[in-house]
Design an enzyme around this catalytic site. Structure first.
Site, PDB file in Angstrom:
ATOM      1  N   HIS A  68      -9.020  -3.700  -2.433  1.00 37.53           N
ATOM      2  CA  HIS A  68      -8.074  -2.971  -1.588  1.00 37.53           C
ATOM      3  C   HIS A  68      -8.474  -1.496  -1.490  1.00 37.53           C
ATOM      4  CE1 HIS A  68      -3.883  -2.089  -0.084  1.00 37.53           C
ATOM      5  NE2 HIS A  68      -4.205  -0.907  -0.584  1.00 37.53           N
ATOM      6  N   CYS A  92       0.847  -1.188   0.000  1.00 43.44           N
ATOM      7  CA  CYS A  92       0.000   0.000   0.000  1.00 43.44           C
ATOM      8  C   CYS A  92       0.884   1.240   0.000  1.00 43.44           C
ATOM      9  CB  CYS A  92      -0.891  -0.020   1.248  1.00 43.44           C
ATOM     10  SG  CYS A  92      -2.006   1.384   1.393  1.00 43.44           S
ATOM     11  N   LEU A  93       0.522   2.208  -0.822  1.00 41.92           N
ATOM     12  CA  LEU A  93       1.284   3.456  -0.862  1.00 41.92           C
ATOM     13  C   LEU A  93       1.313   4.142   0.494  1.00 41.92           C
ATOM     14  CD1 LEU A  93       0.047   4.929  -4.274  1.00 41.92           C
ATOM     15  CD2 LEU A  93       2.217   3.771  -3.800  1.00 41.92           C
ATOM     16  N   HIS A  95     -10.156   1.091   1.623  1.00 39.65           N
ATOM     17  CA  HIS A  95      -9.717   2.437   2.036  1.00 39.65           C
ATOM     18  C   HIS A  95     -10.908   3.368   2.236  1.00 39.65           C
ATOM     19  CE1 HIS A  95      -5.366   2.492   2.135  1.00 39.65           C
ATOM     20  NE2 HIS A  95      -5.291   1.897   0.956  1.00 39.65           N
TER      21      HIS A  95
END
Length: 171
Positions: A131, A89-90, A135
């Site tokens: 994903h 994940c960034l 968020h």
């Protein structure tokens, strides 16, 4: 277009649930453009608006560097199958873990021009969408891990980075 500031774990902004987009307008299109710019700058394949401190249900994806996908107010319609893939994940740099996701999904959303769309996805696209949808609900991939693994990741992050200004790390 401009690169937006990315929120990094454990920033509390990553835990906020996003609000639906009520109306498509030039402001929403600017956000979408800036999100793509940010995602490419960070060398990611997907980005949720909550990762850049914008609490709207907007996701941008480009897994193959060819097709840009915009999902506004996405809703999961159907899911089946299992796939374990190592995710990153960034917003949680340099951390990866194998997560169980549905291999096939069907979603409804609004696209960039305001039209309702339905997407059936499998493999990497399916996992990326799930994903990013997490968020929008304030959920991170590490939430699927055991408490022990979550604590290890948190310790690694605190060791590698010093949290500064509520949304930036300094190496």
């Amino acid at each position: 277009m401009s690169v937006l500031n990315l929120l990094y774990y454990p920033d509390p902004g990553l835990r906020i649930k996003a609000e639906p987009v009520k109306k498509m307008n030039s402001k929403i299109n600017k956000i979408i453009n800036d999100m793509f710019e940010t995602m490419y700058f960070q060398e990611g394949i997907g980005l949720a608006a909550t990762q850049v401190g914008i609490n709207l249900k907007i996701i941008v994806i480009n897994i193959d560097q060819i097709e840009e996908i915009v999902l506004i107010n996405p809703k999961l319609i159907e899911k089946y199958g299992n796939s374990y893939i190592e995710e990153g994940c960034l917003s949680i740099p340099d951390q990866r873990a194998k997560i169980n996701r549905s291999n096939f999904i069907k979603i409804q959303a609004i696209n960039r021009i305001g039209n309702k769309i339905e997407i059936t996805a499998s493999s990497l696209l399916s996992i990326c969408i799930q994903h990013e949808m997490d968020h929008l609900e304030g959920k991170l991939f590490i939430d699927y891990l055991s408490l022990l693994k979550q604590n290890r990741i948190e310790k690694k992050i605190k060791k590698l980075y010093k949290f500064k200004n509520h949304n930036k790390y300094e190496i």
